[in-house]
Scaffold this motif. Structure first.
Motif, short mmCIF file in Angstrom:
data_model
loop_
_atom_site.label_atom_id
_atom_site.label_comp_id
_atom_site.label_asym_id
_atom_site.label_seq_id
_atom_site.Cartn_x
_atom_site.Cartn_y
_atom_site.Cartn_z
N THR A 116 0.98 -1.22 -0.09
CA THR A 116 -0.02 -0.28 0.00
C THR A 116 0.59 1.16 -0.14
N GLU A 117 1.85 1.05 0.93
CA GLU A 117 2.78 2.40 0.88
C GLU A 117 3.54 2.49 -0.36
N GLY A 122 4.96 5.74 -4.79
CA GLY A 122 5.55 5.42 -6.05
C GLY A 122 6.90 4.96 -5.91
N LYS A 123 7.27 4.18 -4.64
CA LYS A 123 8.83 3.80 -4.32
C LYS A 123 8.61 2.31 -3.85
N PRO A 124 9.63 1.59 -4.16
CA PRO A 124 9.53 0.20 -3.68
C PRO A 124 9.96 0.05 -2.06
N PHE A 304 7.34 -5.65 -8.97
CA PHE A 304 7.95 -4.31 -9.40
C PHE A 304 7.84 -3.04 -8.48
N THR A 305 6.34 -3.35 -7.99
CA THR A 305 5.91 -2.16 -7.12
C THR A 305 6.45 -2.19 -5.83
N ASN A 309 11.45 -0.96 -8.26
CA ASN A 309 11.31 0.50 -8.38
C ASN A 309 9.98 1.24 -8.03
N GLY A 310 8.82 0.55 -7.87
CA GLY A 310 7.68 1.25 -7.50
C GLY A 310 6.81 1.78 -8.63
N ASN A 311 7.48 1.78 -9.84
CA ASN A 311 6.61 2.19 -10.99
C ASN A 311 6.55 1.37 -12.21
#
Length: 352
Positions: A116-117, A122-124, A304-305, A309-311
């Motif tokens: 969720t965070e 937008g970060k891993p 990936f999320t 890398n979050g994106n």
């Protein structure tokens, strides 16, 4: 027509999700304690007492784990005799399943709580359980074990099977110089050298990754044919050099967002001449023959999320084609599901 679930069945499916992490770890324990392998070795079936005696695992542990295994369909129980099921067989013997379980358990599991965070920021955010890097790529060469082994086994499993057929496609026009963009440990470059004794390669990647690739190339006595170009392709000031006959991107672009992919491909387009061919090798989740592959690739997007890398994500084939066109390429040919793999190759040329 899809059959509508009853309320009872829907509630049951919801519980599978609710207790999914517990059952996953039960399967890991069954495997790591040797219980599942012992049952598999006794194809006619075996009693719980024998399992306890021969594995040295406590009655409490065996009883609970077998109850979970029966719920999951991993084992079959009849007259107190335990037999392995088809599902249990695949958990033990299927390479795809083994690689996926290890990857989920060793790389993703602890970090998944931060999903969720990760979406919010937008970060891993889950990556901190493995190390202090902005993305996992800076830390690949120094990941703690067993995460490092499981990461590379996962990455190679979903690319190596495509290489034999990919080599045939890439070498149809006898390229002399290939740029291996995001070359990682160098496996594609080494395969190219083995395929054609005259080809030269340049691996482009982050400096920390190039150290690994260079060490591997040194071990194979290939430094006379492979050179190395450190580059951060998210830095707009760093350009891909010119002169390649082929620019190769294998399972590379799925590591970036749409905007970043366009940026990277624009960089490649600027470096390309009219005679340069860009090949994009990707496992597009909407272009698979079997539901297990589709299921696995969609789950990989969530990795990936939280960890990478979050994106970024695994893409649909038409989305990637559109991104390539926006960057200045035209799609010359599409090679779907090459060889015994999950991969499609997009062959691209710089638009005139």
């Amino acid at each position: 027509m899809k059959k509508e679930l009853s309320a009872i069945d829907a509630k049951y499916e919801a519980q599978k999700i609710a207790f999914g992490p517990m059952y996953f770890q039960a399967v890991v324990a069954l495997r790591e304690l040797g219980i599942l392998q012992f049952i598999s070795n006794n194809r006619k079936g075996v009693s719980i007492e024998t399992i306890i005696e021969k594995t040295g695992v406590s009655e409490y542990s065996v009883t609970l784990l077998l109850e979970a295994a029966e719920v999951l369909g991993v084992v079959e129980v009849e007259d107190d005799i335990i037999k392995i099921s088809k599902i249990g067989f695949f958990l033990l013997k299927d390479e795809m399943t083994r690689v996926n379980i290890n990857f989920m358990n060793d790389v993703c599991y602890l970090g998944a709580k931060n999903m969720t965070e990760s979406f919010k920021n937008g970060k891993p955010e889950g990556l901190k359980v493995l190390g202090n890097w902005p993305t996992i790529y800076e830390g690949l060469s120094v990941l703690p074990e067993p995460a490092k082994t499981s990461w590379f086994e996962f990455d190679h499993y979903y690319s190596d099977n495509a290489f034999p057929e990919a080599l045939k496609i890439v070498f149809r026009n006898n390229p002399k110089l290939i740029f291996d963009v995001g070359g990682n440990t160098g496996k594609w470059s080494f395969a190219c050298c083995k395929h054609d004794p005259n080809v030269r390669l340049k691996i482009l990647d982050l400096p920390v990754q190039l150290k690994v690739a260079q060490a591997n190339a040194t071990e194979r006595n290939l430094l006379d044919r492979i050179s190395f170009h450190p580059i951060d392709l998210l830095d707009r000031s760093q350009e891909i050099p010119k002169g390649a006959d082929v620019i190769w991107m294998s399972q590379f672009l799925d590591c970036f967002s749409k905007e970043q992919i366009i940026q990277i491909l624009e960089n490649a387009c600027y470096a390309a001449s009219e005679n340069t061919t860009l090949y994009i090798l990707e496992p597009f989740f909407d272009n698979q023959n079997f539901p297990a592959a589709h299921h696995s690739l969609v789950a990989t997007s969530l990795y990936f999320t939280i960890m990478a890398n979050g994106n970024s994500k695994m893409y649909r084939v038409e989305v990637m084609k559109d991104l390539a066109r926006q960057a200045g390429f035209e799609i010359v040919e599409t090679y779907p599901l090459i060889g015994d793999s999950y991969h499609t190759i997009l062959e691209c040329k710089k638009r005139a």
